[in-house]
Design an enzyme around this catalytic site. Structure first.
Site, PDB file in Angstrom:
ATOM      1  N   ASN A   9      -5.876  -1.739  19.314  1.00 53.71           N
ATOM      2  CA  ASN A   9      -4.723  -2.329  18.621  1.00 53.71           C
ATOM      3  C   ASN A   9      -4.717  -3.822  18.930  1.00 53.71           C
ATOM      4  O   ASN A   9      -4.349  -4.221  20.033  1.00 53.71           O
ATOM      5  CB  ASN A   9      -3.440  -1.650  19.121  1.00 53.71           C
ATOM      6  CG  ASN A   9      -2.187  -2.312  18.562  1.00 53.71           C
ATOM      7  OD1 ASN A   9      -2.254  -3.106  17.628  1.00 53.71           O
ATOM      8  ND2 ASN A   9      -1.035  -1.984  19.146  1.00 53.71           N
ATOM      9  N   LYS A  11      -2.865  -6.069  17.781  1.00 56.00           N
ATOM     10  CA  LYS A  11      -1.506  -6.655  17.663  1.00 56.00           C
ATOM     11  C   LYS A  11      -1.562  -7.955  16.862  1.00 56.00           C
ATOM     12  O   LYS A  11      -2.382  -8.086  15.950  1.00 56.00           O
ATOM     13  CB  LYS A  11      -0.895  -6.860  19.051  1.00 56.00           C
ATOM     14  CG  LYS A  11      -0.966  -5.608  19.911  1.00 56.00           C
ATOM     15  CD  LYS A  11      -0.074  -5.669  21.094  1.00 56.00           C
ATOM     16  CE  LYS A  11      -0.358  -4.492  22.005  1.00 56.00           C
ATOM     17  NZ  LYS A  11       0.612  -4.352  23.059  1.00 56.00           N
ATOM     18  N   HIS A  95       4.897   2.438  17.053  1.00 56.83           N
ATOM     19  CA  HIS A  95       4.493   1.762  18.300  1.00 56.83           C
ATOM     20  C   HIS A  95       5.748   1.275  19.030  1.00 56.83           C
ATOM     21  O   HIS A  95       6.737   0.896  18.400  1.00 56.83           O
ATOM     22  CB  HIS A  95       3.575   0.579  17.969  1.00 56.83           C
ATOM     23  CG  HIS A  95       2.935  -0.023  19.186  1.00 56.83           C
ATOM     24  ND1 HIS A  95       3.602  -0.930  19.978  1.00 56.83           N
ATOM     25  CD2 HIS A  95       1.727   0.170  19.743  1.00 56.83           C
ATOM     26  CE1 HIS A  95       2.795  -1.268  20.982  1.00 56.83           C
ATOM     27  NE2 HIS A  95       1.660  -0.619  20.861  1.00 56.83           N
ATOM     28  N   GLU A  97       6.497  -1.402  20.383  1.00 54.15           N
ATOM     29  CA  GLU A  97       6.972  -2.746  20.005  1.00 54.15           C
ATOM     30  C   GLU A  97       7.751  -2.701  18.701  1.00 54.15           C
ATOM     31  O   GLU A  97       8.693  -3.473  18.504  1.00 54.15           O
ATOM     32  CB  GLU A  97       5.771  -3.714  19.942  1.00 54.15           C
ATOM     33  CG  GLU A  97       5.296  -4.059  21.349  1.00 54.15           C
ATOM     34  CD  GLU A  97       3.819  -4.342  21.501  1.00 54.15           C
ATOM     35  OE1 GLU A  97       3.134  -4.612  20.499  1.00 54.15           O
ATOM     36  OE2 GLU A  97       3.331  -4.269  22.650  1.00 54.15           O
ATOM     37  N   GLU A 167       2.357   6.543  25.068  1.00 53.06           N
ATOM     38  CA  GLU A 167       2.297   5.185  25.592  1.00 53.06           C
ATOM     39  C   GLU A 167       3.584   4.876  26.368  1.00 53.06           C
ATOM     40  O   GLU A 167       4.584   4.451  25.766  1.00 53.06           O
ATOM     41  CB  GLU A 167       2.166   4.185  24.442  1.00 53.06           C
ATOM     42  CG  GLU A 167       0.917   4.344  23.623  1.00 53.06           C
ATOM     43  CD  GLU A 167       0.526   3.033  22.964  1.00 53.06           C
ATOM     44  OE1 GLU A 167      -0.552   2.524  23.291  1.00 53.06           O
ATOM     45  OE2 GLU A 167       1.315   2.508  22.175  1.00 53.06           O
ATOM     46  N   GLY A 173       0.907  -3.513  28.200  1.00 56.26           N
ATOM     47  CA  GLY A 173       0.766  -4.960  28.384  1.00 56.26           C
ATOM     48  C   GLY A 173       1.217  -5.451  29.749  1.00 56.26           C
ATOM     49  O   GLY A 173       1.345  -6.651  29.967  1.00 56.26           O
ATOM     50  N   SER A 213      -2.168  -0.359  29.245  1.00 55.53           N
ATOM     51  CA  SER A 213      -3.021  -1.045  30.223  1.00 55.53           C
ATOM     52  C   SER A 213      -4.328  -0.306  30.512  1.00 55.53           C
ATOM     53  O   SER A 213      -4.795  -0.293  31.653  1.00 55.53           O
ATOM     54  CB  SER A 213      -2.239  -1.314  31.522  1.00 55.53           C
ATOM     55  OG  SER A 213      -1.168  -2.209  31.254  1.00 55.53           O
TER      56      SER A 213
HETATM   57  C1  PEP Z   1      -0.867  -0.974  22.936  1.00 53.57           C
HETATM   58  O1  PEP Z   1      -0.804  -2.003  22.296  1.00 53.57           O
HETATM   59  O2  PEP Z   1      -0.655   0.087  22.368  1.00 53.57           O
HETATM   60  C2  PEP Z   1      -1.239  -1.061  24.348  1.00 53.57           C
HETATM   61  C3  PEP Z   1      -1.364   0.052  24.998  1.00 53.57           C
HETATM   62  O3  PEP Z   1      -1.425  -2.307  24.896  1.00 53.57           O
HETATM   63  P1  PEP Z   1      -2.128  -2.634  26.336  1.00 53.57           P
HETATM   64  O4  PEP Z   1      -3.421  -1.871  26.361  1.00 53.57           O
HETATM   65  O5  PEP Z   1      -2.332  -4.112  26.300  1.00 53.57           O
HETATM   66  O6  PEP Z   1      -1.193  -2.177  27.393  1.00 53.57           O
END
Ligand code: PEP
Length: 251
Positions: A9, A11, A95, A97, A167, A173, A213
């Site tokens: 992803n 983003k 997601h 976000e 998640e 992040g 992460s």
């Molecule tokens: C994500 O964007 O779904 C995500 C898990 O980001 P990160 O790997 O940076 O934590």
């Protein structure tokens, strides 16, 4: 047998040239393997270009979001027929976000899941608890609510075309990855919800991937867990080397 999925992803990152270079590097270096499915989710404005780069490969392309209406006066939104028309085969939906920065509700997430499926896109339904919800021992309740609401109206045939991403919001992040056993426990809960709603063959067959992460140095411990079928990767998918290592780790 569930084939692992490594999904990147991107983003709202990368210039057009950087996005093209990254897609090309992944195309050249990720061997077309039956052992792992690879998916790139670039910003919407690069979907067209990335779809063209990977069109003759097994690498899939997905949008990071999709609107539930097929067309109309919805300034700034992108519909499922548009995403499909560009050559995508997946769409990330719900997601964290989108849920927490843009106020997307469980009901809207469900509308997006259905819009994606009606247009031959496989939705990746994201669920995950906030840190305060985990601390208050509300994780199971939150995940159950998000999964049940996300799957509203979906019958057994529909869920065959769906992936769930667990998640935990506190791990996205932040560099703080969930412990493999912690993640596996929640994946097990999701599988038991699927078993109750549908049946064993569906709950055993559905892919549930982990995000939060994920890095080259922690993918092995996560993928070794019985219920983890791959990774949704943010930051570490922005560099070819680290994403390629994660793809290998998933395989
Ligand atoms: C994500 O964007 O779904 C995500 C898990 O980001 P990160 O790997 O940076 O934590």
């Amino acid at each position: 047998m569930r084939i692992p999925l490594a999904a990147g992803n991107w983003k709202m990152n990368l210039s057009r040239d950087e996005a093209i270079a990254l897609a090309q590097a992944i195309k050249e270096q990720a061997s077309d393997s039956q052992r792992v499915d690879v998916l790139l989710c670039p910003p919407a404005v690069y979907l067209d270009a990335v779809c063209k780069i990977v069109e003759d490969t097994l690498i899939g392309v997905g949008s990071q979001d999709v609107f539930w209406q097929p067309e109309g006066a919805y300034t700034g939104e992108i519909s499922a027929p548009m995403v499909r028309g560009m050559g995508c085969s997946y769409s990330i939906v719900g997601h964290s976000e989108r849920r927490h920065l843009f106020g997307e509700t469980d009901e809207e997430v469900n509308w997006k899941v259905k819009a994606a499926q009606q247009n031959d896109l496989t939705p990746i339904l994201c669920v995950g608890e906030l840190l305060e919800e985990r601390q208050a021992k509300q994780t199971d309740k939150v995940i159950t609510r998000q999964v049940e609401a996300g799957l509203e109206d979906l019958d057994a045939d529909d869920v065959l075309n769906l992936i769930i991403a667990y998640e935990p919001v506190w791990a996205i992040g932040t560099g703080e990855v969930a412990r493999p056993d912690q993640a596996n426990e929640v994946h097990g809960l999701i599988r038991s919800i699927l078993q109750d709603r549908y049946d064993t063959s569906i709950s055993n067959g559905m892919r549930i991937i982990y995000g939060g992460s994920v890095k080259p140095d922690n993918i092995a411990g996560l993928i070794a867990q019985s219920e983890i079928d791959g990774a949704l990767v943010g930051g570490a998918s922005l560099k070819a080397d680290s994403f390629l290592e994660i793809i290998e780790g998933c395989a």
